[in-house]
Write an enzyme that holds these catalytic residues in place. Structure first.
Site, PDB file in Angstrom:
ATOM      1  N   LYS A 206      31.001  55.350  39.138  1.00  0.00           N
ATOM      2  CA  LYS A 206      31.851  55.162  37.966  1.00  0.00           C
ATOM      3  C   LYS A 206      31.092  55.552  36.702  1.00  0.00           C
ATOM      4  CE  LYS A 206      34.875  51.654  35.814  1.00  0.00           C
ATOM      5  NZ  LYS A 206      35.360  50.267  35.908  1.00  0.00           N
TER       6      LYS A 206
ATOM      7  N   SER B  61      40.135  49.485  35.859  1.00  0.00           N
ATOM      8  CA  SER B  61      39.634  50.685  35.219  1.00  0.00           C
ATOM      9  C   SER B  61      38.862  51.614  36.162  1.00  0.00           C
ATOM     10  CB  SER B  61      38.713  50.276  34.056  1.00  0.00           C
ATOM     11  OG  SER B  61      37.587  49.551  34.533  1.00  0.00           O
TER      12      SER B  61
ATOM     13  N   SER C 148      39.012  45.167  37.989  1.00  0.00           N
ATOM     14  CA  SER C 148      38.944  46.629  37.903  1.00  0.00           C
ATOM     15  C   SER C 148      38.439  47.340  39.146  1.00  0.00           C
ATOM     16  CB  SER C 148      38.068  47.047  36.711  1.00  0.00           C
ATOM     17  OG  SER C 148      38.706  46.694  35.506  1.00  0.00           O
TER      18      SER C 148
END
Length: 493
Positions: A79, A154, A178
């Site tokens: 990420k 996210s 997330s």
């Protein structure tokens, strides 16, 4: 079938036996990315040259017997809020669009030492603020199950990349769901560990008391293997905890006989899609047939989790994002008059709408006159939520519930009404407020063919229990590859 359709543990075993090379595994990932990225947009940065360089070094260590772990040689996506030395780390923002760190996040470093090959950085909501991966400065990621729908957020880029088989597994971060919510939306598995289990060193902070790094993969075994590698005390992180019980693969017994599983009645109120409710109850029935003891109970304060979370998270975000001022690093406005004007223009131009909204909310609740009314009250509510979970875990080994109120919405729907987007976190945020571990696993699809995910929640430091329950449930059903990953191009268009 490509190598990326294998599990991480399965691919590592093939590499160890010499059936495929690390370079072949990386090459296959790059081919899948090149083929699928125009549709999915799961990555911000793809490091092809760096990945092949890493592959050669890792292959030498595997061939010499220096690397024998269950992840050695397997490509991983990271990420884009986890720092990677010499590789762009943007947080999917304009503010950090040219930021190249001089150090690597501890979790990523541990994976690399175990033989993982970092192939790139995945798309996300800007500064991890969002639930759909639509607030990214680089544009939205699309759900591989239906390209007209969001992948969640996210960590949507990580989850979409795993579901689309662009990579075998990925790292995400979870501040209020997330990892778990996008895993549910994309039909993959994701774990949010107990707060402090994985070092936050090198994670660009959103809410420091809530953030945790965790794995996203095709199944529970892969997640357990990754979590085992990245867990452990780190002196560089003051919130990191010393633990001796991080042998998570040992929890993959498939046996839930006598395990007490609680199902909160509060989770089945207004707002929960009927198909989600049916999936949770079906999973409960399956586990009961396997010998688990199921019981419904009242988990109080559920309705206060969302307001408490957003007050605390935004307050911490307001503080954490003060450092992005155009002085030290990152974006700086080109035209300004004096220092204060530079601050204003840099932050006005460098942050997106959702990030500005949360900074304003956070600054408001921390301001004089409102600190007691909002922030302190939210902290007291957080303590009460933790107490409610403590009382529940005095009776139950794990808690079972939905990971989200409904399946993935269409792109554009959530941005019309931010409040609805916030309410979509109703089943995940309390876990972060209480610092608990949670795992989301696939539980089928709805009538539109979109994935449904269920969530197992455990007490602090009880990852093994949720892994055990999730693994047992997973063994009762086949892993469902999404149509797009199977080669049906343009799914949902």
């Amino acid at each position: 079938m490509s190598l990326t359709s294998l599990t991480a543990v399965g691919l590592a075993a093939k590499i160890r036996r010499g059936e495929v090379s690390v370079e072949e595994a990386v090459k296959d990932s790059m081919m899948q990315i090149q083929k699928k990225e125009p549709d999915i947009h799961g990555f911000v940065t793809v490091d092809e040259q760096g990945a092949f360089g890493q592959a050669k070094e890792v292959q030498k260590k595997i061939s010499s017997g220096a690397l024998t772990g269950p992840l050695a040689g397997v490509p991983v996506a990271v990420k884009d809020n986890l720092c990677t030395k010499g590789l762009l780390t943007t947080c999917s923002s304009k503010m950090l669009s040219d930021f190249v760190p001089f150090y690597t996040a501890e979790a990523v470093e541990r994976l690399k030492k175990a033989g993982a090959v970092v192939i790139g950085k995945t798309n996300m909501d800007e500064f991890a603020m969002g639930s759909t991966t639509e607030t990214s400065y680089y544009g939205p990621t699309r759900n591989p199950w239906n390209l007209n729908h969001v992948p969640g957020g996210s960590s949507g880029g990580s989850c979409a990349a795993v579901a689309a088989e662009e990579c075998v597994y990925a790292l995400g971060s979870d501040t209020g769901g997330s990892i778990r919510q996008p895993s549910a939306f994309c039909g993959v598995t994701g774990i949010k560990p107990t707060y402090g289990t994985v070092s936050r060193y090198g994670l660009i902070a959103y809410g420091s008391s809530l953030d945790q790094i965790g794995p996203v993969a095709k199944n529970v075994e892969d997640c357990a293997a990754v979590l085992e590698v990245i867990s452990g005390h780190d002196p560089k992180d003051s919130t990191s905890i010393r633990r001796e019980d991080t042998d998570f693969l040992s929890a993959l017994t498939g046996d839930v006989k006598g395990m007490k599983i609680g199902i909160p009645r509060d989770y089945f109120g207004e707002g929960l899609d009927l198909q989600m409710k049916e999936a949770v109850l079906k999973a409960a029935s399956v586990l009961q047939d396997m010998g688990a003891v199921l019981e419904e109970f009242d988990l109080s304060l559920t309705e206060y989790a969302i307001p408490a979370y957003y007050v605390i998270a935004c307050a911490e975000a307001s503080s954490n994002l003060e450092r992005f001022d155009g002085i030290k690093y990152g974006f700086r406005a080109k035209q300004f008059e004096g220092l204060h004007d530079m601050y204003k223009k840099t932050r006005s131009e460098g942050f997106g709408a959702e990030v500005k909204r949360r900074i304003l909310l956070g600054s408001f609740v921390l301001s004089s006159g409102y600190y007691d009314a909002y922030y302190l009250k939210a902290l007291r509510t957080k303590a009460l939520i933790k107490k409610a979970f403590d009382e529940a875990f005095a009776k139950y080994d794990v808690i079972l519930g939905p990971a989200a109120p409904a399946a993935a919405p269409e792109i554009g729907e959530s941005l019309k009404d931010p409040i609805q987007m916030y309410l979509g976190d109703i089943y995940t945020v309390a876990v972060n407020l209480a610092g608990l571990p949670g795992i989301s696993v696939p539980a089928g699809t709805d009538r539109q063919g979109l994935p449904i995910g269920i969530q197992f929640i455990g007490d602090c430091f009880q990852e093994k229990k949720i892994i055990r329950a999730a693994y047992a449930f997973e063994q009762t059903r086949e892993y469902e590859r999404c149509p797009y990953a199977c080669g049906k191009e343009g799914a949902g268009e």
